[in-house]
Design a protein around this motif. Structure first.
Motif, PDB file in Angstrom:
ATOM      1  N   ILE A   1      -0.044   6.375 -49.004  1.00  0.00           N
ATOM      2  CA  ILE A   1      -0.965   7.058 -49.920  1.00  0.00           C
ATOM      3  C   ILE A   1      -0.363   7.095 -51.323  1.00  0.00           C
ATOM      4  N   ALA A   2       0.919   7.440 -51.428  1.00  0.00           N
ATOM      5  CA  ALA A   2       1.586   7.467 -52.728  1.00  0.00           C
ATOM      6  C   ALA A   2       1.582   6.081 -53.375  1.00  0.00           C
ATOM      7  N   ASP A   3       1.864   5.045 -52.589  1.00  0.00           N
ATOM      8  CA  ASP A   3       1.839   3.675 -53.118  1.00  0.00           C
ATOM      9  C   ASP A   3       0.447   3.306 -53.626  1.00  0.00           C
ATOM     10  N   GLY A   4      -0.576   3.697 -52.886  1.00  0.00           N
ATOM     11  CA  GLY A   4      -1.946   3.424 -53.306  1.00  0.00           C
ATOM     12  C   GLY A   4      -2.291   4.122 -54.609  1.00  0.00           C
ATOM     13  N   ILE A   5      -1.834   5.338 -54.781  1.00  0.00           N
ATOM     14  CA  ILE A   5      -2.084   6.078 -56.020  1.00  0.00           C
ATOM     15  C   ILE A   5      -1.369   5.401 -57.188  1.00  0.00           C
ATOM     16  N   VAL A   6      -0.124   5.006 -56.979  1.00  0.00           N
ATOM     17  CA  VAL A   6       0.618   4.323 -58.043  1.00  0.00           C
ATOM     18  C   VAL A   6      -0.070   3.023 -58.436  1.00  0.00           C
ATOM     19  N   LYS A   7      -0.502   2.243 -57.459  1.00  0.00           N
ATOM     20  CA  LYS A   7      -1.212   0.990 -57.766  1.00  0.00           C
ATOM     21  C   LYS A   7      -2.478   1.257 -58.564  1.00  0.00           C
ATOM     22  N   TYR A   8      -3.225   2.308 -58.175  1.00  0.00           N
ATOM     23  CA  TYR A   8      -4.433   2.668 -58.911  1.00  0.00           C
ATOM     24  C   TYR A   8      -4.091   3.029 -60.354  1.00  0.00           C
ATOM     25  N   LEU A   9      -3.064   3.845 -60.542  1.00  0.00           N
ATOM     26  CA  LEU A   9      -2.691   4.279 -61.891  1.00  0.00           C
ATOM     27  C   LEU A   9      -2.240   3.112 -62.761  1.00  0.00           C
ATOM     28  N   VAL A  10      -1.516   2.169 -62.187  1.00  0.00           N
ATOM     29  CA  VAL A  10      -1.091   0.986 -62.935  1.00  0.00           C
ATOM     30  C   VAL A  10      -2.315   0.183 -63.382  1.00  0.00           C
ATOM     31  N   GLN A  11      -3.264  -0.023 -62.468  1.00  0.00           N
ATOM     32  CA  GLN A  11      -4.489  -0.754 -62.826  1.00  0.00           C
ATOM     33  C   GLN A  11      -5.285   0.003 -63.884  1.00  0.00           C
ATOM     34  N   TYR A  12      -5.377   1.323 -63.736  1.00  0.00           N
ATOM     35  CA  TYR A  12      -6.112   2.144 -64.688  1.00  0.00           C
ATOM     36  C   TYR A  12      -5.484   2.050 -66.079  1.00  0.00           C
ATOM     37  N   GLU A  13      -4.163   2.126 -66.135  1.00  0.00           N
ATOM     38  CA  GLU A  13      -3.460   2.021 -67.423  1.00  0.00           C
ATOM     39  C   GLU A  13      -3.707   0.663 -68.067  1.00  0.00           C
ATOM     40  N   ARG A  14      -3.691  -0.395 -67.264  1.00  0.00           N
ATOM     41  CA  ARG A  14      -3.962  -1.733 -67.808  1.00  0.00           C
ATOM     42  C   ARG A  14      -5.371  -1.808 -68.393  1.00  0.00           C
ATOM     43  N   LYS A  15      -6.331  -1.266 -67.667  1.00  0.00           N
ATOM     44  CA  LYS A  15      -7.731  -1.297 -68.133  1.00  0.00           C
ATOM     45  C   LYS A  15      -7.902  -0.492 -69.415  1.00  0.00           C
ATOM     46  N   THR A  16      -7.345   0.704 -69.461  1.00  0.00           N
ATOM     47  CA  THR A  16      -7.531   1.543 -70.642  1.00  0.00           C
ATOM     48  C   THR A  16      -6.750   0.986 -71.836  1.00  0.00           C
ATOM     49  N   ALA A  17      -5.593   0.398 -71.601  1.00  0.00           N
ATOM     50  CA  ALA A  17      -4.824  -0.193 -72.686  1.00  0.00           C
ATOM     51  C   ALA A  17      -5.544  -1.407 -73.256  1.00  0.00           C
TER      52      ALA A  17
END
Length: 82
Positions: free
Chosen positions: A61-77
Motif C-alpha cells: 500500500i505504501a509503495d502504491g501511494i509513493v508511485k501515485y505521488l511520483v506520477q502526480y508530481e510529474r503531471k503537475t510539474a
C-alpha cells in the motif's frame, strides 16, 4: 495502488471499483478504501492475521501511494507554466 496491493495478496484480484461511500465522498483530501481480503476465506484469514502478511500488505500500500505521488508530481510539474 491496486497493482501493488494485488501483487502482495494471495487472494483473487477483483480490480478497481468506484462507489459513493460516505468515507470517500466526505473526505477533504484524496481517499481510497482498500479491501485486503475476506476473513471468511481461510487462506485470506491466515494471511491477514500473520505479521508477515500485514507487513507485506502495508508495504504494498505504501509503495502504491509513493508511485501515485511520483506520477502526480510529474503531471503537475509538466502542466505548471514556467
Amino acid at each position: 495502488m491496486q497493482q501493488s496491493a494485488a501483487a502482495a495478496s494471495p487472494g483473487d484480484d477483483h480490480g478497481v471499483s468506484q462507489a459513493a461511500f460516505v468515507v470517500l465522498t466526505t473526505a477533504h483530501r484524496p481517499a481510497i478504501l482498500v479491501e485486503t481480503g475476506y476473513s471468511t476465506n481461510p487462506t485470506d484469514a491466515d494471511f491477514l492475521v500473520s505479521r508477515a502478511g500485514q507487513r507485506r500488505l502495508a508495504s504494498a500500500i505504501a509503495d502504491g501511494i509513493v508511485k501515485y505521488l511520483v506520477q502526480y508530481e510529474r503531471k503537475t510539474a509538466a502542466s505548471t507554466p514556467q
